[in-house]
Design a protein around this motif. Sequence first.
Motif, PDB file in Angstrom:
ATOM      1  N   SER A  74       0.815  -1.218   0.000  1.00 19.14           N
ATOM      2  CA  SER A  74       0.000   0.000   0.000  1.00 19.14           C
ATOM      3  C   SER A  74       0.849   1.268   0.000  1.00 19.14           C
ATOM      4  N   ASP A  75       2.135   1.168   0.304  1.00 13.43           N
ATOM      5  CA  ASP A  75       3.013   2.332   0.316  1.00 13.43           C
ATOM      6  C   ASP A  75       3.486   2.649  -1.110  1.00 13.43           C
ATOM      7  N   LEU A  76       4.027   3.832  -1.270  1.00 12.42           N
ATOM      8  CA  LEU A  76       4.421   4.311  -2.601  1.00 12.42           C
ATOM      9  C   LEU A  76       5.904   4.629  -2.611  1.00 12.42           C
ATOM     10  N   VAL A  77       6.630   4.034  -3.586  1.00 11.96           N
ATOM     11  CA  VAL A  77       8.066   4.292  -3.756  1.00 11.96           C
ATOM     12  C   VAL A  77       8.264   4.918  -5.134  1.00 11.96           C
ATOM     13  N   GLY A  78       9.062   5.975  -5.207  1.00  8.85           N
ATOM     14  CA  GLY A  78       9.331   6.640  -6.483  1.00  8.85           C
ATOM     15  C   GLY A  78      10.754   7.150  -6.555  1.00  8.85           C
ATOM     16  N   ARG A  79      11.205   7.355  -7.785  1.00  8.09           N
ATOM     17  CA  ARG A  79      12.547   7.914  -7.971  1.00  8.09           C
ATOM     18  C   ARG A  79      12.395   9.380  -8.359  1.00  8.09           C
ATOM     19  N   LEU A  80      13.019  10.246  -7.568  1.00  6.90           N
ATOM     20  CA  LEU A  80      12.946  11.677  -7.843  1.00  6.90           C
ATOM     21  C   LEU A  80      13.902  12.076  -8.955  1.00  6.90           C
ATOM     22  N   GLY A  81      15.040  11.399  -9.059  1.00  8.18           N
ATOM     23  CA  GLY A  81      16.053  11.710 -10.057  1.00  8.18           C
ATOM     24  C   GLY A  81      17.428  11.512  -9.473  1.00  8.18           C
ATOM     25  N   GLY A  82      18.414  11.161 -10.324  1.00 10.81           N
ATOM     26  CA  GLY A  82      19.771  10.945  -9.834  1.00 10.81           C
ATOM     27  C   GLY A  82      19.792   9.831  -8.807  1.00 10.81           C
ATOM     28  N   ASP A  83      20.341  10.115  -7.606  1.00  6.28           N
ATOM     29  CA  ASP A  83      20.394   9.110  -6.531  1.00  6.28           C
ATOM     30  C   ASP A  83      19.426   9.467  -5.412  1.00  6.28           C
ATOM     31  N   GLU A  84      18.312  10.152  -5.766  1.00  8.59           N
ATOM     32  CA  GLU A  84      17.309  10.550  -4.774  1.00  8.59           C
ATOM     33  C   GLU A  84      16.023   9.751  -4.990  1.00  8.59           C
ATOM     34  N   PHE A  85      15.448   9.271  -3.870  1.00 11.11           N
ATOM     35  CA  PHE A  85      14.236   8.477  -3.909  1.00 11.11           C
ATOM     36  C   PHE A  85      13.235   9.047  -2.915  1.00 11.11           C
ATOM     37  N   LEU A  86      11.958   8.737  -3.140  1.00  7.39           N
ATOM     38  CA  LEU A  86      10.884   9.155  -2.247  1.00  7.39           C
ATOM     39  C   LEU A  86      10.094   7.928  -1.828  1.00  7.39           C
ATOM     40  N   VAL A  87       9.671   7.912  -0.555  1.00  6.15           N
ATOM     41  CA  VAL A  87       8.833   6.832  -0.035  1.00  6.15           C
ATOM     42  C   VAL A  87       7.678   7.473   0.724  1.00  6.15           C
ATOM     43  N   LEU A  88       6.463   7.147   0.323  1.00  6.20           N
ATOM     44  CA  LEU A  88       5.275   7.645   1.014  1.00  6.20           C
ATOM     45  C   LEU A  88       4.658   6.485   1.798  1.00  6.20           C
ATOM     46  N   LEU A  89       4.623   6.641   3.131  1.00  2.69           N
ATOM     47  CA  LEU A  89       4.091   5.594   4.015  1.00  2.69           C
ATOM     48  C   LEU A  89       2.638   5.917   4.310  1.00  2.69           C
ATOM     49  N   ARG A  90       1.729   5.100   3.777  1.00  2.00           N
ATOM     50  CA  ARG A  90       0.303   5.297   3.983  1.00  2.00           C
ATOM     51  C   ARG A  90      -0.166   4.483   5.193  1.00  2.00           C
ATOM     52  N   GLU A  91      -1.185   4.947   5.820  1.00  2.00           N
ATOM     53  CA  GLU A  91      -1.885   4.204   6.867  1.00  2.00           C
ATOM     54  C   GLU A  91      -0.943   3.713   7.969  1.00  2.00           C
ATOM     55  N   ILE A  92      -0.007   4.563   8.378  1.00  2.00           N
ATOM     56  CA  ILE A  92       0.847   4.185   9.515  1.00  2.00           C
ATOM     57  C   ILE A  92       0.052   4.402  10.800  1.00  2.00           C
ATOM     58  N   ALA A  93       0.334   3.550  11.783  1.00  2.00           N
ATOM     59  CA  ALA A  93      -0.428   3.625  13.031  1.00  2.00           C
ATOM     60  C   ALA A  93      -0.015   4.829  13.866  1.00  2.00           C
ATOM     61  N   ARG A  94       1.273   5.144  13.843  1.00  2.00           N
ATOM     62  CA  ARG A  94       1.791   6.281  14.629  1.00  2.00           C
ATOM     63  C   ARG A  94       3.024   6.831  13.930  1.00  2.00           C
ATOM     64  N   PRO A  95       3.391   8.076  14.184  1.00  2.00           N
ATOM     65  CA  PRO A  95       4.559   8.679  13.515  1.00  2.00           C
ATOM     66  C   PRO A  95       5.842   7.905  13.734  1.00  2.00           C
ATOM     67  N   GLU A  96       5.985   7.251  14.912  1.00  2.00           N
ATOM     68  CA  GLU A  96       7.222   6.552  15.194  1.00  2.00           C
ATOM     69  C   GLU A  96       7.466   5.402  14.216  1.00  2.00           C
ATOM     70  N   ASP A  97       6.377   4.916  13.590  1.00  2.00           N
ATOM     71  CA  ASP A  97       6.554   3.828  12.623  1.00  2.00           C
ATOM     72  C   ASP A  97       7.421   4.256  11.447  1.00  2.00           C
ATOM     73  N   ALA A  98       7.434   5.569  11.144  1.00  2.00           N
ATOM     74  CA  ALA A  98       8.262   6.069  10.050  1.00  2.00           C
ATOM     75  C   ALA A  98       9.736   5.855  10.365  1.00  2.00           C
ATOM     76  N   ALA A  99      10.102   5.996  11.657  1.00  2.00           N
ATOM     77  CA  ALA A  99      11.499   5.780  12.044  1.00  2.00           C
ATOM     78  C   ALA A  99      11.869   4.309  11.898  1.00  2.00           C
ATOM     79  N   VAL A 100      10.926   3.407  12.196  1.00  2.00           N
ATOM     80  CA  VAL A 100      11.198   1.977  12.048  1.00  2.00           C
ATOM     81  C   VAL A 100      11.491   1.637  10.601  1.00  2.00           C
ATOM     82  N   VAL A 101      10.667   2.194   9.675  1.00  2.00           N
ATOM     83  CA  VAL A 101      10.883   1.935   8.247  1.00  2.00           C
ATOM     84  C   VAL A 101      12.214   2.542   7.801  1.00  2.00           C
ATOM     85  N   ALA A 102      12.555   3.744   8.328  1.00  2.00           N
ATOM     86  CA  ALA A 102      13.801   4.410   7.935  1.00  2.00           C
ATOM     87  C   ALA A 102      15.010   3.560   8.321  1.00  2.00           C
TER      88      ALA A 102
END
Length: 940
Positions: free
Chosen positions: A586-614
């Motif tokens: 359900s999450d979204l991964v994309g390439r911004l360009g060069g060596d840069e990437f973007l990850v959109l975390l949908r439906e996370i239970a709490r903000p701290e979950d973003a640190a776990v994924v990181a």
Amino acid sequence: MPDATSPRAEHDGPDVNADHAFLASLLQHPSRRALLALDAQGRLIVGNDRARSLVGGQLEADLREALADGMRQLAEHPDREIQHRHVTPQYTLDCLLRAVTGADGKVLGYTISVFSQDEAPDLAESPDRARWRFALENAQDGLWDWDAQRDQVYRSGRCFTMLGYARDAFAGSFDAWQSLIHPDDRPRMKVALHAHLTGERENYIVDYRVRDANGRWRWVLDRGRAITWDSAGRPQRVVGTHTDIHDYKQIEAQLRERELILNQAQHVAHLGNWSWDPENDKLWWSDELYWIVGLPNTQAPPKFRNQRHLFTPESYERLHAASVALLKQAKPYALEVVMLRPNGERRIVQARAEAILSDDGRVQSLVGVLHDITEQRQAEENSRWRNDLLDRIAAMGRIGGFELLVETGELHWTDENYRIHGIEPGKPLRFEDTLPSYTPESAQKLQVAFQRMLREHIPEQSADLCYITQDERRIWLRVTGSLELREGKPYRITGLTQDITEEHEAGERIEQLAHYDTLTGLPNRFLFRQRAEESIEIARRNNQPLALLFLDLDRFKYVNDTQGHEAGDLLLQEIAGRLRQCVRASDLVGRLGGDEFLVLLREIARPEDAAVVARKIIEAVGRPINLAHGESQVGCSIGIALLGENNPDLESMLRAADTAMYAAKDAGRNTFQFYNASFYERVQRRVTLEQELRQALARNELHLAFQPTVSMEDNGVACIEALLRWTSSSGESRFPSEFIPVAEDCGEILPIGRWVLGEACRQARRWHEAGLQFGRIAVNVSPLQLRDPEFGSQVLEACAREQWPTDRLVLEITESALMRDSDVLRNTFALFKTNGITLSIDDFGTGFSNLGYLHRFPLRNLKIDRSFVSRMDTTPNMLELTHAVVSLGHALGLSVVAEGVETENVLQLLRQQGCDEAQGYLFTRPLAADEMATWLAAQA
């Protein structure tokens, strides 16, 4: 008076040839008058009986004197008649003097007729006789006789009736007739009359408009002549005629108008005509023919036999043969020939001619026309070329044409249309027969489009359709139809069919390329943005947390530089796969360009979950990757932004995540950071500094401060260091430690460095010229300047421009500048060594010191960093450390300078260790140029 009967009185008289002229003149006088004949000198030759009885003695002498002016006038105007009235106590004599001229026009003598009105008034020629005599001689319509002396004008009845007036309708004065003349014509009439009366013209003739009895303007031709003059040369009597030329003028205007129309028509049609009279060899050309040939119409047309140069040789031969046949056999010709203008331009013309025959069948004249059809032929050729081109374009562009007759349903196709559909050209077609070959959806779409056109009279419709050919190929067609009406009813539909199969398939490929990264297969920035905005809208509506991760790979550039771009591409593909494995479907991964990437975390239970994924991503990215040239390992720095009040949309989240990513890099890389407002402010501060720094030089916001270096041996000023300072236009002082790194990052350090070098050398020369004592001037140099191949020559040019010796210049560089050994660096240092420029290592001990570099390059000084010097007497082991640096410098043959000396105790310790020079607040803080001059003067 001598005997008037003597044929030779007082002289030999005229010769025999002159006698006939004299007799002819005498016969024009009334026979009952006194007649006298004089020679060219005015001497009497002969006279009749009446002259003998009337003229004699003193009267003869008086007449000769009175008529002398008349004779002189006749010598210039022999065609005039001179009248003179001679009054004596006994008589009133009217004299008429005329000249006698020979065949060559020269005056041979004069004749005089004299009569006395008292004795014989009937001998005078009556006015009516003179008027009618002149009228008969000139055969004009209306007669007028103007007595200039009395200003009386006699006009015949025709002068009045031709204008519709009754006889004697107005007074017999000169001005009465003048009032009838059109105001615009009066000046012209007066000029013509004056020219005649003053002798400039022999006759008076002019045409003008006169108001008739109905108030309309009518054209009249006025002609006349002065027939008698007084002895002073003034006209006495002028006789003339009026001729009604109104109808002629109208015909003339019509002819001019028709001629103008004809000429204009010939010009528009590029049609020139000519005529030739063979008997007299007279050739005439119209103006348009001159233009066609390219010759000026001011010159005569060239003769027939001289026209070879007007045509190409082949054209002239055909035209000459046709002209001979026309002249001899009256055989008309029509040829297409090529003319040559004088400037070399070729014109294509159609030449036609025929003969005009006399009553007996002989060729009387030739007439012909030349029609310039150059533009027509060019248009025809262009049309053929365009048609061929359109056919080729239709074939290349796969475009066919069609015509559908509404009433019958007949369908006509161009050959290209048959080929597009895969059908043999020429096969009869009906609209209904073609529908089964379309897919059901396309057949319905085509029928609906055409039905709407017919029912609603829609001018044009277009549709993209799918067609199945006989060999089962699926092709895409773009059909565009245009409706044609006749008498308000649909008549036919015409249009184009274009094969857009490749375009359609390319569109599908473009759709893929437009939304997905070709290297990694991940959504590109456009698709990522579209889907991310949709997810953010849903999350805000449902009040759900959402996180955006901004990833930048660490050491990716090193892989590219060492193993090549192909290896870098493989690494990116591997990283993309690992990122997909680290997130949910359900999450979204994309390439911004060069060596840069973007990850959109949908439906996370709490903000701290973003640190776990990181952390999971950092661990996955950090694992070694097998590439063609061996194993490689990279890391990543991650910035995390959360959807909230401060980041309500995608743009704000991207900025926040980007800022947090830079914070992660500042924190040591291969880690993650959540967005922090204070760090964002630092980033914004840096952006502001960069923008303002680009204008600092132009705004004169930069200046130099100077701090001396003192010799330990004699306390003399060994060197003066130039230090860059910046005060913004708002008055804010910016610290070098803040703006120098920014200047190096954005490249502004190069123009700023050139300015500092020139300004420092210029100030040093001023101090030297003022007699102030010091050794060298020192300037700090950025590593970016040393990488510039032109830097060495720029330093020498600055010294030469500011007239400062190169051996009195010190360039201070950091240890890091020596780490990138290159040919450019070695060549620059060699140039400095040749010209005696001193190189000094600044802030020694704070970088990664490498004794090999210190030994390899032509250095002369080491500057111990102030962080060591300021703690020599307070921090354990610091004294030993500074002593080791001094010993190391001396061992390498370098002089050692200690910076940051602030106390006398530290200075003495440095002396004991053998340090060569010292710099610091103990001697003086950095000073402005004028303050430095004062300080130097105090040291003397």
